[in-house]
Design a protein around this motif. Structure first.
Motif, mmCIF file in Angstrom:
data_model
loop_
_atom_site.group_PDB
_atom_site.id
_atom_site.type_symbol
_atom_site.label_atom_id
_atom_site.label_comp_id
_atom_site.label_asym_id
_atom_site.label_seq_id
_atom_site.Cartn_x
_atom_site.Cartn_y
_atom_site.Cartn_z
ATOM 1 N N TRP A 8 0.855 -1.190 0.000
ATOM 2 C CA TRP A 8 0.000 0.000 0.000
ATOM 3 C C TRP A 8 0.891 1.239 0.000
ATOM 4 O O TRP A 8 1.797 1.344 0.820
ATOM 5 N N PRO A 14 -5.894 1.145 3.730
ATOM 6 C CA PRO A 14 -7.276 1.434 3.354
ATOM 7 C C PRO A 14 -8.260 0.696 4.244
ATOM 8 O O PRO A 14 -7.944 -0.335 4.819
ATOM 9 N N ASP A 15 -9.471 1.247 4.331
ATOM 10 C CA ASP A 15 -10.534 0.533 5.017
ATOM 11 C C ASP A 15 -11.302 -0.300 3.992
ATOM 12 O O ASP A 15 -11.035 -0.229 2.792
ATOM 13 N N GLU A 16 -12.225 -1.095 4.467
ATOM 14 C CA GLU A 16 -12.966 -1.993 3.579
ATOM 15 C C GLU A 16 -13.708 -1.234 2.486
ATOM 16 O O GLU A 16 -13.744 -1.666 1.328
ATOM 17 N N HIS A 17 -14.283 -0.084 2.819
ATOM 18 C CA HIS A 17 -15.020 0.706 1.827
ATOM 19 C C HIS A 17 -14.113 1.125 0.673
ATOM 20 O O HIS A 17 -14.488 1.030 -0.498
ATOM 21 N N ARG A 18 -12.924 1.579 0.994
ATOM 22 C CA ARG A 18 -11.990 2.014 -0.053
ATOM 23 C C ARG A 18 -11.544 0.841 -0.921
ATOM 24 O O ARG A 18 -11.448 0.965 -2.134
ATOM 25 N N VAL A 19 -11.285 -0.311 -0.300
ATOM 26 C CA VAL A 19 -10.905 -1.496 -1.068
ATOM 27 C C VAL A 19 -12.031 -1.908 -2.010
ATOM 28 O O VAL A 19 -11.794 -2.205 -3.184
ATOM 29 N N LYS A 20 -13.267 -1.892 -1.528
ATOM 30 C CA LYS A 20 -14.406 -2.227 -2.385
ATOM 31 C C LYS A 20 -14.475 -1.275 -3.580
ATOM 32 O O LYS A 20 -14.771 -1.695 -4.699
ATOM 33 N N SER A 21 -14.207 0.009 -3.343
ATOM 34 C CA SER A 21 -14.236 0.996 -4.429
ATOM 35 C C SER A 21 -13.147 0.720 -5.455
ATOM 36 O O SER A 21 -13.383 0.805 -6.669
ATOM 37 N N ILE A 22 -11.951 0.387 -4.985
ATOM 38 C CA ILE A 22 -10.844 0.071 -5.894
ATOM 39 C C ILE A 22 -11.205 -1.129 -6.754
ATOM 40 O O ILE A 22 -11.045 -1.116 -7.981
ATOM 41 N N TYR A 53 -6.684 -8.075 -0.594
ATOM 42 C CA TYR A 53 -6.117 -6.983 0.191
ATOM 43 C C TYR A 53 -6.090 -7.401 1.655
ATOM 44 O O TYR A 53 -7.087 -7.921 2.169
#
Length: 102
Positions: A8, A14-22, A53
């Motif tokens: 990273w 990153p948090d889970e929300h950011r990973v989902k967005s990626i 991730y």
């Protein structure tokens, strides 16, 4: 190479929300999983490319040519058919994983 490891780049993982967005920008969706300290996965493979991730803790993936130690924020892609095993670190691990076909 049958895998790709990307640490990273930021100061904070990153948090889970950011990973989902990626992953969504890559056309992927996935799921969250976790394991306790010292848990192990024996040698196995998947019919898809694993995109993973590490969100918290740590896990070591053992591949044919290398061992990759994941820390929070790190991304690992393991190609379909690649045999791998894994050992969860002393703090346990929380990951978010998606599958890429083809």
């Amino acid at each position: 190479m049958s895998f790709r490891h990307e640490p990273w780049p930021g100061d904070e993982p990153p948090d889970e929300h950011r990973v989902k967005s990626i992953l969504a920008r890559e056309g992927l969706s996935g799921y969250r999983w976790s394991n306790g300290p010292g848990d192990r996965y024996g040698a196995h493979s998947h019919p898809y490319t694993k995109v993973l991730y590490c969100l918290q803790g740590g896990i070591a993936f053992h591949l044919d040519t290398a061992t990759v130690n994941l820390r929070p924020g790190d991304r690992l892609e393991v190609e379909a058919g690649e045999i791998h095993s894994a050992d969860v670190g002393p703090a346990g691990v929380v990951c978010f994983e998606a599958a890429r076909s083809g």
